[in-house]
Design a protein around this motif. Sequence first.
Motif, PDB file in Angstrom:
ATOM      1  N   ILE A   4      61.104 -37.285  43.815  1.00  0.00           N
ATOM      2  CA  ILE A   4      61.142 -38.342  44.836  1.00  0.00           C
ATOM      3  C   ILE A   4      61.354 -39.700  44.162  1.00  0.00           C
ATOM      4  O   ILE A   4      62.155 -40.527  44.614  1.00  0.00           O
ATOM      5  N   ASP A   5      60.644 -39.932  43.039  1.00  0.00           N
ATOM      6  CA  ASP A   5      60.842 -41.183  42.278  1.00  0.00           C
ATOM      7  C   ASP A   5      62.300 -41.298  41.854  1.00  0.00           C
ATOM      8  O   ASP A   5      62.910 -42.365  41.949  1.00  0.00           O
ATOM      9  N   ALA A   6      62.858 -40.171  41.387  1.00  0.00           N
ATOM     10  CA  ALA A   6      64.245 -40.198  40.906  1.00  0.00           C
ATOM     11  C   ALA A   6      65.197 -40.518  42.059  1.00  0.00           C
ATOM     12  O   ALA A   6      66.167 -41.273  41.894  1.00  0.00           O
ATOM     13  N   ALA A   7      64.898 -39.969  43.259  1.00  0.00           N
ATOM     14  CA  ALA A   7      65.758 -40.247  44.415  1.00  0.00           C
ATOM     15  C   ALA A   7      65.645 -41.709  44.828  1.00  0.00           C
ATOM     16  O   ALA A   7      66.644 -42.363  45.143  1.00  0.00           O
ATOM     17  N   ALA A   8      64.408 -42.227  44.819  1.00  0.00           N
ATOM     18  CA  ALA A   8      64.198 -43.624  45.239  1.00  0.00           C
ATOM     19  C   ALA A   8      64.870 -44.585  44.271  1.00  0.00           C
ATOM     20  O   ALA A   8      65.556 -45.532  44.681  1.00  0.00           O
ATOM     21  N   ILE A   9      64.692 -44.329  42.977  1.00  0.00           N
ATOM     22  CA  ILE A   9      65.175 -45.270  41.969  1.00  0.00           C
ATOM     23  C   ILE A   9      66.637 -44.984  41.612  1.00  0.00           C
ATOM     24  O   ILE A   9      67.483 -45.890  41.650  1.00  0.00           O
ATOM     25  N   ARG A  16      62.898 -50.216  39.912  1.00  0.00           N
ATOM     26  CA  ARG A  16      61.582 -49.736  39.473  1.00  0.00           C
ATOM     27  C   ARG A  16      60.559 -50.875  39.472  1.00  0.00           C
ATOM     28  O   ARG A  16      59.387 -50.675  39.775  1.00  0.00           O
ATOM     29  N   LEU A  17      61.052 -52.076  39.156  1.00  0.00           N
ATOM     30  CA  LEU A  17      60.154 -53.228  39.100  1.00  0.00           C
ATOM     31  C   LEU A  17      59.518 -53.497  40.470  1.00  0.00           C
ATOM     32  O   LEU A  17      58.359 -53.894  40.565  1.00  0.00           O
ATOM     33  N   LEU A  18      60.303 -53.260  41.531  1.00  0.00           N
ATOM     34  CA  LEU A  18      59.795 -53.483  42.886  1.00  0.00           C
ATOM     35  C   LEU A  18      58.685 -52.478  43.207  1.00  0.00           C
ATOM     36  O   LEU A  18      57.629 -52.840  43.731  1.00  0.00           O
ATOM     37  N   LEU A  19      58.931 -51.197  42.857  1.00  0.00           N
ATOM     38  CA  LEU A  19      57.897 -50.177  43.103  1.00  0.00           C
ATOM     39  C   LEU A  19      56.657 -50.474  42.267  1.00  0.00           C
ATOM     40  O   LEU A  19      55.521 -50.329  42.722  1.00  0.00           O
ATOM     41  N   MET A  20      56.900 -50.912  41.036  1.00  0.00           N
ATOM     42  CA  MET A  20      55.779 -51.209  40.134  1.00  0.00           C
ATOM     43  C   MET A  20      54.944 -52.356  40.679  1.00  0.00           C
ATOM     44  O   MET A  20      53.716 -52.348  40.586  1.00  0.00           O
ATOM     45  N   ASP A  21      55.609 -53.351  41.260  1.00  0.00           N
ATOM     46  CA  ASP A  21      54.857 -54.472  41.798  1.00  0.00           C
ATOM     47  C   ASP A  21      53.978 -54.035  42.969  1.00  0.00           C
ATOM     48  O   ASP A  21      52.830 -54.465  43.097  1.00  0.00           O
ATOM     49  N   HIS A  22      54.517 -53.148  43.824  1.00  0.00           N
ATOM     50  CA  HIS A  22      53.707 -52.654  44.944  1.00  0.00           C
ATOM     51  C   HIS A  22      52.582 -51.747  44.447  1.00  0.00           C
ATOM     52  O   HIS A  22      51.489 -51.739  45.024  1.00  0.00           O
ATOM     53  N   ALA A  23      52.847 -50.968  43.406  1.00  0.00           N
ATOM     54  CA  ALA A  23      51.778 -50.139  42.829  1.00  0.00           C
ATOM     55  C   ALA A  23      50.669 -51.051  42.292  1.00  0.00           C
ATOM     56  O   ALA A  23      49.475 -50.803  42.507  1.00  0.00           O
ATOM     57  N   GLY A  24      51.079 -52.118  41.604  1.00  0.00           N
ATOM     58  CA  GLY A  24      50.088 -53.060  41.077  1.00  0.00           C
ATOM     59  C   GLY A  24      49.293 -53.721  42.191  1.00  0.00           C
ATOM     60  O   GLY A  24      48.070 -53.894  42.085  1.00  0.00           O
ATOM     61  N   ILE A 206      58.154 -46.643  48.887  1.00  0.00           N
ATOM     62  CA  ILE A 206      59.103 -45.515  48.819  1.00  0.00           C
ATOM     63  C   ILE A 206      59.438 -45.140  50.267  1.00  0.00           C
ATOM     64  O   ILE A 206      58.528 -44.961  51.088  1.00  0.00           O
ATOM     65  N   PRO A 207      60.720 -45.044  50.629  1.00  0.00           N
ATOM     66  CA  PRO A 207      61.072 -44.777  52.035  1.00  0.00           C
ATOM     67  C   PRO A 207      60.404 -43.509  52.565  1.00  0.00           C
ATOM     68  O   PRO A 207      60.368 -42.486  51.870  1.00  0.00           O
ATOM     69  N   SER A 208      59.895 -43.603  53.802  1.00  0.00           N
ATOM     70  CA  SER A 208      59.178 -42.457  54.369  1.00  0.00           C
ATOM     71  C   SER A 208      60.085 -41.244  54.480  1.00  0.00           C
ATOM     72  O   SER A 208      59.625 -40.106  54.420  1.00  0.00           O
ATOM     73  N   SER A 209      61.400 -41.472  54.605  1.00  0.00           N
ATOM     74  CA  SER A 209      62.317 -40.328  54.711  1.00  0.00           C
ATOM     75  C   SER A 209      62.293 -39.469  53.449  1.00  0.00           C
ATOM     76  O   SER A 209      62.606 -38.277  53.489  1.00  0.00           O
ATOM     77  N   LEU A 210      61.918 -40.060  52.316  1.00  0.00           N
ATOM     78  CA  LEU A 210      61.825 -39.287  51.070  1.00  0.00           C
ATOM     79  C   LEU A 210      60.475 -38.595  50.931  1.00  0.00           C
ATOM     80  O   LEU A 210      60.330 -37.665  50.138  1.00  0.00           O
ATOM     81  N   LEU A 211      59.489 -39.086  51.693  1.00  0.00           N
ATOM     82  CA  LEU A 211      58.130 -38.564  51.502  1.00  0.00           C
ATOM     83  C   LEU A 211      57.807 -37.398  52.428  1.00  0.00           C
ATOM     84  O   LEU A 211      56.767 -36.768  52.256  1.00  0.00           O
ATOM     85  N   VAL A 212      58.707 -37.111  53.404  1.00  0.00           N
ATOM     86  CA  VAL A 212      58.448 -35.955  54.279  1.00  0.00           C
ATOM     87  C   VAL A 212      59.109 -34.729  53.652  1.00  0.00           C
ATOM     88  O   VAL A 212      60.149 -34.849  53.008  1.00  0.00           O
ATOM     89  N   PRO A 213      58.471 -33.543  53.790  1.00  0.00           N
ATOM     90  CA  PRO A 213      59.059 -32.360  53.160  1.00  0.00           C
ATOM     91  C   PRO A 213      60.415 -32.007  53.741  1.00  0.00           C
ATOM     92  O   PRO A 213      60.683 -32.285  54.887  1.00  0.00           O
TER      93      PRO A 213
END
Length: 213
Positions: A4-9, A16-24, A206-213
């Motif tokens: 999923i990370d690979a698809a998002a990024i 990645r910096l944007l995701l990292m900032d939200h993780a932080g 991370i877009p919800s469309s990537l997080l659903v099975p």
Amino acid sequence: MRSIDAAAIGTLGIPRLLLMDHAGLALARAVRTLTSASPAPIAVCCGVGFNGGDGLAAARHLHEWGYPLRILVAGRADRLREEPAVYARILRGLGCALRECATAEEAAELGSWLADAGVIIDALLGIGAAGTVREPVASLIRRINGAGKPVVSADIPSGLDGDTGRIQGVAVRAAVTVTFGLPKRGCLIANGPAHVGELVIDPITIPSSLLVP
Ligand SMILES: NC(=O)c1ccc[n+]([C@@H]2O[C@H](COP(=O)([O-])OP(=O)(O)OC[C@H]3O[C@@H](n4cnc5c(N)ncnc54)[C@H](OP(=O)(O)O)[C@@H]3O)[C@@H](O)[C@H]2O)c1
């Protein structure tokens, strides 16, 4: 989560910096639920991988909110990967020192450094870790557990295998684990439940469309 990370990024091109900032930000918010305004410093313990970058991103937000910080890098800071190195540069520019800990001997000197903290962020190892935890991280994990302070873990408690929930020699016992995207299987099985504490799930945009099975 790796795919999923690979698809998002990789596929969608979300930096990645944007995701990292939200993780932080999610980690910093978890710290704020434990201590609204801490006179004691927040100890931010970072590895040199992307999990460590999430910790450094949290440090930037906490600094902005007025929390005193102690920031530790497990290894040499010149080994930080691209985006974590960006945060290291920003933090130094803001006057926040980064302490390096490259050996078990250096970790042994950190007992009071950690015990004086109000809250500890564990961003040493995430889902990229493999095999038995090596030094200096193993000694740091023991020091973190021995400090007797609430610990907020980034993604998974360091030392817990994200797939099996088994302890890889030694593992952080967290008060709160902020897991990014979807909960990691290892948080829910075997030794996971005894180590994750409260499990907070944050999509870090991370877009919800990537997080659903
Ligand atoms: N912000 C984002 O964009 C984003 C998105 C998703 C996830 N993440 C975060 O990134 C994490 C994954 O990052 P990552 O792939 O860089 O992996 P990581 O979980 O940060 O682990 C990689 C680092 O751990 C070290 N390591 C591996 N096995 C070890 C062991 N047994 N003992 C001691 N050290 C060990 C590696 O050192 P060597 O290279 O020397 O082996 C490397 O420095 C996730 O858990 C999450 O926290 C971030």
